[in-house]
Design a protein around this motif. Structure first.
Motif, PDB file in Angstrom:
ATOM      1  N   ILE A  20       0.840  -1.206   0.000  1.00 59.07           N
ATOM      2  CA  ILE A  20       0.000   0.000   0.000  1.00 59.07           C
ATOM      3  C   ILE A  20       0.870   1.248   0.000  1.00 59.07           C
ATOM      4  O   ILE A  20       0.578   2.235  -0.694  1.00 59.07           O
ATOM      5  CB  ILE A  20      -0.953  -0.015   1.212  1.00 59.07           C
ATOM      6  N   ASN A  21       1.969   1.240   0.771  1.00 60.37           N
ATOM      7  CA  ASN A  21       2.886   2.383   0.776  1.00 60.37           C
ATOM      8  C   ASN A  21       3.411   2.677  -0.623  1.00 60.37           C
ATOM      9  O   ASN A  21       3.406   3.830  -1.082  1.00 60.37           O
ATOM     10  CB  ASN A  21       4.075   2.101   1.712  1.00 60.37           C
ATOM     11  N   VAL A  22       3.881   1.633  -1.315  1.00 58.25           N
ATOM     12  CA  VAL A  22       4.467   1.817  -2.643  1.00 58.25           C
ATOM     13  C   VAL A  22       3.398   2.267  -3.641  1.00 58.25           C
ATOM     14  O   VAL A  22       3.623   3.181  -4.448  1.00 58.25           O
ATOM     15  CB  VAL A  22       5.138   0.519  -3.124  1.00 58.25           C
ATOM     16  N   SER A  51      -3.239  -8.544 -12.683  1.00 58.68           N
ATOM     17  CA  SER A  51      -3.914  -7.536 -13.495  1.00 58.68           C
ATOM     18  C   SER A  51      -2.969  -6.401 -13.871  1.00 58.68           C
ATOM     19  O   SER A  51      -3.015  -5.891 -14.992  1.00 58.68           O
ATOM     20  CB  SER A  51      -5.122  -6.985 -12.736  1.00 58.68           C
ATOM     21  N   CYS A  52      -2.100  -6.001 -12.941  1.00 59.63           N
ATOM     22  CA  CYS A  52      -1.169  -4.897 -13.214  1.00 59.63           C
ATOM     23  C   CYS A  52      -0.063  -5.306 -14.182  1.00 59.63           C
ATOM     24  O   CYS A  52       0.508  -4.454 -14.859  1.00 59.63           O
ATOM     25  CB  CYS A  52      -0.538  -4.406 -11.910  1.00 59.63           C
ATOM     26  N   SER A  53       0.268  -6.583 -14.231  1.00 64.92           N
ATOM     27  CA  SER A  53       1.409  -7.033 -15.047  1.00 64.92           C
ATOM     28  C   SER A  53       0.983  -7.680 -16.359  1.00 64.92           C
ATOM     29  O   SER A  53       1.727  -8.475 -16.926  1.00 64.92           O
ATOM     30  CB  SER A  53       2.275  -8.001 -14.237  1.00 64.92           C
ATOM     31  N   LYS A  54      -0.216  -7.361 -16.823  1.00 61.67           N
ATOM     32  CA  LYS A  54      -0.660  -7.898 -18.110  1.00 61.67           C
ATOM     33  C   LYS A  54       0.230  -7.379 -19.224  1.00 61.67           C
ATOM     34  O   LYS A  54       0.745  -6.260 -19.172  1.00 61.67           O
ATOM     35  CB  LYS A  54      -2.112  -7.523 -18.370  1.00 61.67           C
ATOM     36  N   GLU A  55       0.369  -8.177 -20.279  1.00 63.89           N
ATOM     37  CA  GLU A  55       1.263  -7.805 -21.383  1.00 63.89           C
ATOM     38  C   GLU A  55       0.740  -6.583 -22.124  1.00 63.89           C
ATOM     39  O   GLU A  55       1.507  -5.713 -22.528  1.00 63.89           O
ATOM     40  CB  GLU A  55       1.428  -8.979 -22.331  1.00 63.89           C
ATOM     41  N   SER A  56      -0.569  -6.487 -22.275  1.00 58.72           N
ATOM     42  CA  SER A  56      -1.156  -5.338 -22.970  1.00 58.72           C
ATOM     43  C   SER A  56      -1.294  -4.179 -21.987  1.00 58.72           C
ATOM     44  O   SER A  56      -1.960  -4.288 -20.954  1.00 58.72           O
ATOM     45  CB  SER A  56      -2.532  -5.707 -23.527  1.00 58.72           C
ATOM     46  N   SER A  57      -0.668  -3.054 -22.304  1.00 56.98           N
ATOM     47  CA  SER A  57      -0.676  -1.921 -21.372  1.00 56.98           C
ATOM     48  C   SER A  57      -2.074  -1.379 -21.140  1.00 56.98           C
ATOM     49  O   SER A  57      -2.394  -0.879 -20.059  1.00 56.98           O
ATOM     50  CB  SER A  57       0.224  -0.813 -21.901  1.00 56.98           C
ATOM     51  N   GLY A  58      -2.951  -1.478 -22.149  1.00 62.04           N
ATOM     52  CA  GLY A  58      -4.296  -0.946 -22.010  1.00 62.04           C
ATOM     53  C   GLY A  58      -5.173  -1.721 -21.052  1.00 62.04           C
ATOM     54  O   GLY A  58      -6.208  -1.227 -20.611  1.00 62.04           O
ATOM     55  N   GLY A 105       3.145  -4.342 -10.578  1.00 59.91           N
ATOM     56  CA  GLY A 105       2.518  -5.663 -10.591  1.00 59.91           C
ATOM     57  C   GLY A 105       3.525  -6.774 -10.369  1.00 59.91           C
ATOM     58  O   GLY A 105       3.302  -7.706  -9.581  1.00 59.91           O
ATOM     59  N   ILE A 106       4.666  -6.693 -11.064  1.00 58.37           N
ATOM     60  CA  ILE A 106       5.725  -7.692 -10.878  1.00 58.37           C
ATOM     61  C   ILE A 106       6.256  -7.630  -9.453  1.00 58.37           C
ATOM     62  O   ILE A 106       6.483  -8.662  -8.806  1.00 58.37           O
ATOM     63  CB  ILE A 106       6.859  -7.454 -11.890  1.00 58.37           C
ATOM     64  N   LEU A 107       6.459  -6.423  -8.953  1.00 59.85           N
ATOM     65  CA  LEU A 107       6.940  -6.252  -7.588  1.00 59.85           C
ATOM     66  C   LEU A 107       5.973  -6.883  -6.587  1.00 59.85           C
ATOM     67  O   LEU A 107       6.387  -7.575  -5.647  1.00 59.85           O
ATOM     68  CB  LEU A 107       7.106  -4.759  -7.295  1.00 59.85           C
ATOM     69  N   LEU A 108       4.677  -6.657  -6.780  1.00 59.67           N
ATOM     70  CA  LEU A 108       3.661  -7.199  -5.870  1.00 59.67           C
ATOM     71  C   LEU A 108       3.688  -8.726  -5.879  1.00 59.67           C
ATOM     72  O   LEU A 108       3.625  -9.369  -4.818  1.00 59.67           O
ATOM     73  CB  LEU A 108       2.284  -6.680  -6.275  1.00 59.67           C
ATOM     74  N   VAL A 135      -5.693   0.653  -7.779  1.00 55.85           N
ATOM     75  CA  VAL A 135      -4.842  -0.284  -7.040  1.00 55.85           C
ATOM     76  C   VAL A 135      -4.823   0.070  -5.557  1.00 55.85           C
ATOM     77  O   VAL A 135      -5.008  -0.792  -4.683  1.00 55.85           O
ATOM     78  CB  VAL A 135      -3.404  -0.279  -7.604  1.00 55.85           C
ATOM     79  N   VAL A 136      -4.612   1.355  -5.255  1.00 57.92           N
ATOM     80  CA  VAL A 136      -4.575   1.791  -3.851  1.00 57.92           C
ATOM     81  C   VAL A 136      -5.911   1.511  -3.167  1.00 57.92           C
ATOM     82  O   VAL A 136      -5.957   0.991  -2.048  1.00 57.92           O
ATOM     83  CB  VAL A 136      -4.228   3.293  -3.763  1.00 57.92           C
ATOM     84  N   ALA A 137      -6.985   1.827  -3.846  1.00 58.83           N
ATOM     85  CA  ALA A 137      -8.314   1.625  -3.260  1.00 58.83           C
ATOM     86  C   ALA A 137      -8.574   0.153  -2.957  1.00 58.83           C
ATOM     87  O   ALA A 137      -9.076  -0.201  -1.870  1.00 58.83           O
ATOM     88  CB  ALA A 137      -9.387   2.171  -4.209  1.00 58.83           C
ATOM     89  N   GLU A 138      -8.205  -0.732  -3.877  1.00 59.98           N
ATOM     90  CA  GLU A 138      -8.471  -2.161  -3.675  1.00 59.98           C
ATOM     91  C   GLU A 138      -7.562  -2.752  -2.600  1.00 59.98           C
ATOM     92  O   GLU A 138      -7.998  -3.584  -1.803  1.00 59.98           O
ATOM     93  CB  GLU A 138      -8.310  -2.911  -4.998  1.00 59.98           C
TER      94      GLU A 138
END
Length: 1024
Positions: free
Chosen positions: A832-834, A995-1002, A922-925, A1010-1013
C-alpha cells in the motif's frame, strides 16, 4: 528446455562421429610435414578458443600461451607421449582465472583430465564435453557455473571423478548420467549448489565409487537403499538437504566408509548400537540436526580411528557410551541439544574416560539433562582442549579447581546450571581464554582479580549469580574485551575508571541490578563504538556525564533506578542511533530537551519519576503516547492532545505604573510604523518581480548548502564500512551529519559512468517538486570538487535503518538462520505504501512523473517498517516522456530500467508511461508475496512470474506464496477462520498483481484503483 537440447544432441551424435572419422581418414591419406612437426592443429585451435574465452588472468598464466613455444608446453597443458601433439590433461587449478568454457574443448578428443578447480569461471558447462569419450576426471568445483548439469556427460564412458562442488548449478541430476560406466566412477561431488529432486537410485550402480558428495542442496525424499551397494565408498556426504525418513540399514554396512555425513536433514529412527563394528574404519560421524532417538551407539569405541563425532540437535536419551577413552585420536565430540542424562550421579563418569583422549579439542555436552557435580578428573582432560561447553544441564556443586589446568581453553561455558561456591582464583592461568560464560548459576564470592591476567579475553558473562564485593580494577588489563555483563549480582563500590575506560568494549557494558555507588566514570566516553550501556537499578549518583555523547553507536542507554541529578546533558543530542533510552526513577530536573524528538530511531523513551518541569515536546517519539512515559513528573504540562497532561499556562506580563508621556508616545510610534510600512509596501508592489515558488527552485537552492569536507567527515572518509548500497550510477554511504548528529544516506554519483550526470539531473528535477510520506525524503545536495580536484556531486537523503525491500525479500543464508522475514500484514502494508507513492507521482504531483525503475532495491524501509520509494535516476515528467532520436537508437542495445521489471512495450520502443510503472508494480507485488524474483531460474521463454501466479489463481495460491506468509493464520481458537482470511487476502492481492502485469498496457489497472483495492483488502481481512 534442457531435455530438448539433449534430445537434439543425441540425434546428431552419430553425424559428429562420422565427420570425425572422415577427417581422421583424410589425414591418414594425405599426411603433411607441417602437421607432423607442429602437432595436432585441432587441439591447438581448441586451446586458442579457450584462451580467447578468458577475461581475467592476473597471474599471466594464459597470456603465456603464444606461438613462441609448442602448445604442449603451455602452462597447465600436458600431451600424450604415444600420440604426439594430442592434449591429455588441462590443469589450471587455483590460477585466479575468469571467463567461460568454450564448446571447442569438446574437440580435445584425447583429453583424460580437466581440472579448473578454484577459479572464477562462469556461464554454463557446455554439452560438448560429452564428446570427450576418454575423459576420466572432471573437476570444476569452486567456480561460478550456472544452469544445469549437462546430460551429455553420459557419453564420457570412462569418467571416474565428477566434482562440481561449490557452484550455482540448478535443477536435478540428469537421468542420462545413469548410462555412465558406473564400475569406473570413483568420485561424484555436487555439494553447495541448488539441485533438487530425489537422490538418484542409479548412483547405486557405481560400484567403484569412492566419494559421493551431495551436501547443501535441495534434495528431498529418502536415502535410496541402493546406495548400500557402494562397497568401495569412503565418503558419503548428503548433509544440508531436505531428506527425510529412516536411514537404510544397508548404509551402516558400508565397511569402507571413512566419513558419514547425513546431518541437517529430517531423518529419524535409531542409530544401530553396533555401528562401530559395521563401520570400523570411520574417521568422522556426523548425524547432527536430525530427529534421531534412542541410545547413543555403545560400539563407538570399536571404531578406534574416530576423530570427529557429532550427535547434536537430536532426541537421543540415556547415558553416554562407555569406553570413549578408547578413541585415542578423538578431536571433537558434541552431543549438544539432546535428552541425554539419567539424573544419577554417574552421569559424568564418561568425563574420566575421556581423559585418555590426548588430542581432544572440543567437548560440547550442553542442553541435556546431565545431573550431579563435575568430577575432579575434568582437570585431567587434554591440555589441547579448546572448547568446553556444558551449559543448560543440572550441574551442581562448585567449579572444580582442576579445571584451571586446561591451559589450552579458549572458550569455557557452564551457564544455566546450579553451580555454587566461588570462581577459582587460579582461573587467571587460562591465559588463552577468549570467551568465559558462567551466567545463570548461584556462584558467590568476589570476582577474582586474576581475571585481569587473561589479556586475550573478549567476552565475559558472569551475570545472574550471587557475586559480591567490588569490580576488580584489574579487568582494565583486558584490553581486547568486547562485552562485559555483570548484571543481577550483589556487587558494591565504585565502577573502576580502569574498566570504564576500556575502548575495546563495543557490544555491551551491563552492570545493572547491583548496589554500585558513586558517579558514572567520565572515561565511559572512551567506549566510542559501544552499542549497549546499562547501569540501571544501582545507587549511582552525580550528574550524567556528557562524555557519553562520544558513544555515537549507542542503541540502548539505560540509567533507570539510580540517584542521578542535574539536567540531561545537551551534548547527548548527537546520539541519533538510540533506540531505547531510560532515565526513569532518578532525581533529574529541568526541561525535557527538545532534541529528543529528533531521534528518528528511538522506539522507547522513559523519563518517568524525576523532577522534570515545563512543556513536553510534541514531535518525534512524543507523538506516540505508547512509546514514551513521563508519569511521576508533577510539573510537566502540554504535549499532544491525548498525553493526559495539563495545558501549559500562558505567562501574563506584570502590570506596572505607566507615565502619561509613555501613554502618549506609544500610540504615536505605532502610527508612524504603520505609515512607513504602507509606503514601503506600495513601492515594493510597483517594483517587485514575480516571486518563484520554492518548489520550482533547484534542489540545491531549496536546502542548506553542504560541503564535500562535511560529507567526507560524516561518512568517515567514504569508508567501505559505511557503504550500504551500490548501483549503476552511484554508491550510497551512511553518514552522521552536522552538530545535531543526523543519520543520513549519502548517494555519491559516479560521474565517470556514462549517463550518470543525466541521472543526477533527472533525480534533482523530480525530487525538487515532490513531497509525499512514502517517497524518500531528500535533505540536501552537494555539488563541489573532491580532494583530487575532480567534480563531485551527491544527494543526501533521510537514512532508512531497515534497509531495502530487496534485503527483506531475499535474505542471505546467515540472515535466514536468524528467521528475519516479513509478515503478511507487513507485506500488505508495504504494498500500500508503494502504491500510494506511485498514485501520488502519477496523479497528484505538480506534473505527472513516471518513476521508470521500480524494483525492491529502490524501496527503502524506515524504523516503523514504512516503505519509501527512492532512486529517481530514470524518472521522467510525463510531458517530456516522448523519446528522443538518440534514445530510440540507444534502445537497440539496451532498455532503460531493470530486466524483469521493465514493461514489455518498452522493448519495442514505446515511450515511458504510467502503464509502464503499473507493470513494474505488478511484478513487484507478485514478487513480494511469492518470494520469487522475475528472473528466477524456473522462468524461461514459456513461463514468467505473471503466468506462474495467474495459473495458481484461485485454488493453488498457497502452493506458490512465500511459506512464511502462511504462518499468519490466527490463534488457536479461530485457526480455520484465520486460514480462510489469509487465503482470501492472498487471492485478492495476487489478482491485483496479475492484473497490473498484463502484457497489454491498455488492460492494466490505474494506480488509483490499485490503492483503493489494496486498502479494501486490508480493511476487510484484518478488521472484520
Amino acid at each position: 528446455m534442457m531435455k530438448n537440447i539433449s534430445f537434439r544432441f543425441h540425434c546428431s551424435y552419430p553425424i559428429f562421429t562420422c565427420i570425425a572419422l572422415c577427417l581422421c581418414l583424410t589425414s591418414l591419406r594425405f599426411p603433411s610435414v607441417a602437421a607432423l612437426s607442429s602437432g595436432n592443429e585441432t587441439d591447438r585451435q581448441a586451446l586458442l578458443a579457450f584462451r580467447d574465452s578468458i577475461t581475467e588472468d592476473p597471474l599471466g598464466v594464459i597470456s603465456s600461451w603464444n606461438s613462441t613455444i609448442h602448445f604442449c608446453e603451455w602452462a597447465g597443458v600436458s600431451c600424450s607421449n604415444q600420440h604426439p601433439g594430442r592434449v591429455t590433461v588441462l590443469n589450471l587449478e587455483s590460477k585466479k582465472l575468469a571467463g567461460t568454457i568454450p564448446p571447442h574443448l569438446g574437440n580435445l578428443s584425447f583429453l583424460r583430465g580437466i581440472n579448473l578447480r578454484v577459479n572464477s569461471f562462469r556461464g554454463t558447462i557446455p554439452q560438448e564435453l560429452g564428446l570427450l569419450s576418454r575423459l576420466r576426471y572432471l573437476n570444476l568445483s569452486q567456480n561460478a557455473f550456472q544452469g544445469e548439469i549437462p546430460s551429455n556427460l553420459s557419453y564420457c564412458s570412462n569418467l571416474q571423478v565428477i566434482d562440481l562442488n561449490y557452484n550455482n548449478l540448478v535443477g536435478e541430476i540428469p537421468d542420462e548420467l545413469s548410462v555412465l560406466s558406473m564400475e569406473k566412477l570413483t568420485g561424484f561431488g555436487i555439494s553447495v549448489n541448488n539441485l533438487t529432486g530425489n537422490i538418484p537410485i542409479w548412483l547405486g550402480n557405481a560400484s567403484s565409487l569412492i566419494k559421493l558428495s551431495m551436501g547443501e542442496n535441495n534434495f528431498q525424499g529418502s536415502i535410496p537403499t541402493e546406495l548400500g551397494r557402494l562397497s568401495n565408498l569412503q565418503l558419503l556426504q548428503i548433509a544440508g538437504n531436505n531428506i527425510s525418513g529412516m536411514v537404510p540399514p544397508s548404509i551402516y554396512n558400508l565397511s569402507s566408509l571413512l566419513y558419514l555425513d547425513i546431518g541437517d536433514n529430517r531423518l529419524y529412527g535409531r542409530i544401530p548400537l553396533d555401528i562401530g563394528f559395521t563401520l570400523p574404519n570411520l574417521l568422522g560421524l556426523y548425524v547432527g540436526q536430525n530427529q534421531f532417538t534412542g541410545l547413543l551407539p555403545v560400539s563407538l569405541s570399536n571404531a578406534s580411528e574416530l576423530l570427529d563425532i557429532n550427535f547434536a540437535f537430536n532426541k537421543f536419551t540415556g547415558t553416554m557410551p562407555p569406553k570413549l577413552g578408547s578413541l585415542k585420536g578423538l578431536e571433537r565430540f558434541t552431543v549438544t541439544s539432546n535428552l541425554l542424562g539419567t539424573g544419577e550421579a554417574e552421569d559424568f563418569s564418561f568425563l574420566t574416560s575421556l581423559t585418555n583422549c590426548s588430542n581432544l579439542k572440543l567437548l560440547d555436552i550442553g542442553f541435556n539433562n546431565f545431573t550431579g557435580e563435575l568430577p575432579a578428573s575434568i582437570g585431567n582432560l587434554s591440555t589441547t582442549l579448546e572448547y568446553l561447553v556444558a551449559g543448560t544441564n543440572q550441574i551442581s556443586g562448585s567449579i572444580p579447581e582442576g579445571i584451571t589446568n586446561l591451559l589450552g581453553l579458549t572458550m569455557l561455558v557452564i551457564t544455566k546450571n546450579s553451580l555454587k561456591g566461588e570462581i577459582p582464583a587460579s582461573v587467571g592461568k587460562l591465559e588463552k581464554l577468549v570467551d568465559l560464560r558462567l551466567f545463570d548459576n548461584k556462584i558467590s564470592g568476589a570476582i577474582p582479580a586474576s581475571l585481569g591476567n587473561i589479556t586475550q579475553l573478549r567476552r565475559l558473562y558472569l551475570h545472574t549469580n550471587n557475586l559480591s564485593g567490588n569490580i576488580p580494577p584489574s579487568l582494565g588489563n583486558c584490553r581486547q574485551l568486547e562485552l562485559l555483563r555483570l548484571f543481577s549480582n550483589n556487587l558494591t563500590g565504585f565502577i573502576p575508571k580502569e574498566v570504564g575506560s576500556l575502548s575495546s568494549i563495543t557490544l555491551s557494558f551491563n552492570l545493572a541490578h547491583n548496589s554500585l555507588t558513586g558517579p558514572l566514570p567520565t572515561e565511559i566516553g572512551n567506549m566510542s563504538k559501544l552499542t549497549e550501556l546499562d547501569v540501571s537499578n544501582n545507587k549511582l549518583s552525580g550528574e550524567i556525564p556528557s562524555t557519553i555523547a562520544k558513544c555515537l553507536m549507542l542503541e540502548r542507554l539505560d540509567l533507570e533506578g539510580n540517584l542521578f541529578g542535574g539536567r540531561i546533558p545537551p551534548a547527548l543530542s548527537i546520539l541519533n542511533s538510540l533506540q531505547f533510552f531510560d532515565l526513569s526513577r532518578n532525581n533529574l530536573l529541568g526541561q525535557i530537551p527538545a532534541f529528543l524528538q529528533n531521534f528518528s530511531l528511538l522506539q522507547n523513551l522513559n523519563l518517568s519519576f524525576n523532577n522534570f518541569e515545563g512543556e513536553v515536546p510534541q514531535g518525534g517519539i512524543f507523538r506516540n503516547t505508547s512509546a514514551f512515559s513521563v508519569v511521576g513528573n508533577q510539573k510537566l504540562c502540554g504535549g499532544i492532545k491525548n498525553s493526559g497532561l495539563p495545558a501549559c499556562e500562558i505567562p501574563v506580563a506584570k502590570k506596572t505604573g505607566t507615565s502619561l508621556a509613555v501613554k502618549i508616545a506609544i500610540p504615536v510610534a505605532i502610527s508612524c510604523v504603520i505609515l512607513l510600512a504602507c509606503s514601503i509596501g506600495y513601492l515594493c508592489r510597483r517594483k517587485r518581480p514575480e516571486r518563484i515558488p520554492s518548489t520550482m527552485l533547484p534542489v540545491d537552492e531549496q536546502f542548506r548548502k553542504i560541503s564535500y569536507a562535511e560529507l567526507l567527515q560524516a561518512t568517515n572518509g567514504f569508508s567501505s564500512s559505511n557503504l550500504i548500497g551500490e548501483g549503476s550510477y552511484g554508491s550510497v554511504y551512511k553518514g552522521i551529519l552536522g552538530s545535531d548528529g543526523t543519520a543520513v544516506a549519502v548517494k555519491v554519483i559516479k560521474l565517470t559512468e556514462k549517463g550518470a550526470a543525466k541521472s543526477f539531473m533527472a533525480e534533482c528535477n523530480a525530487l525538487r517538486s515532490i513531497r509525499h510520506r512514502n517517497l524518500i525524503k531528500i535533505i540536501t545536495t552537494c555539488s563541489s570538487i573532491d580532494s583530487k580536484g575532480d567534480d563531485f556531486k551527491a544527494l543526501i537523503f533521510e537514512f532508512m535503518p531497515n534497509g531495502s525491500l530487496e534485503e527483506w525479500l531475499h535474505l542471505s543464508k546467515g540472515e535466514q538462520e536468524n528467521s528475519r522475514s516479513l509478515s503478511l500484514v507487513q507485506r500488505l502494508s508495504i504494498a500500500i505504501n508503494v502504491a500510494s507513492a506511485l498514485e501520488y507521482l502519477h496523479h497528484h504531483s505538480q506534473a505527472a512523473i513516471i518513476h521508470g525503475d521500480l524494483k525492491p532495491s529502490n524501496i527503502l524501509i524506515d524504523h516503523h517498517m514504512t516503505a519509501h520509494v527512492g532512486d529517481f535516476g530514470l524518472a521522467r515528467f510525463l510531458s517530456d516522456s516522448q523519446p528522443t532520436s538518440s534514445e530510440i537508437q540507444t534502445r537497440s542495445t539496451g532498455i532503460r530500467g531493470t530486466v524483469g521489471y521493465v514493461a514489455p512495450e518498452y522493448g519495442m520502443g514505446s515511450k515511458a508511461s504510467m502503464q509502464g510503472d503499473v507493470y513494474s508494480f505488478g511484478i513487484l507485488l507478485l514478487e513480494m508475496f511469492t518470494g520469487r524474483r522475475p528472473t528466477d531460474s524456473i522462468f524461461n521463454d514459456s513461463l514468467n512470474l505473471h503466468q506462474f501466479s495467474k495459473m495458481a489463481l484461485p485454488e493453488r495460491v498457497t502452493e506458490i506464496v512465500e511459506p512464511s506468509v502462511l504462518l499468519e493464520v490466527g490463534g488457536n481458537d479461530d485457526r480455520v477462520m484465520g486460514k480462510v482470511k489469509t487465503e482470501e487476502c492472498l487471492v485478492a492481492v495476487l489478482t491485483i498483481g496479475v492484473s497490473c502485469s498484463k502484457e497489454s498496457s491498455g488492460e492494466r489497472m490505474d494506480m488509483r484503483d490499485v490503492v483503493a483495492e489494496l486498502c479494501m483488502i486490508r480493511n476487510k481481512v484484518f478488521t472484520e
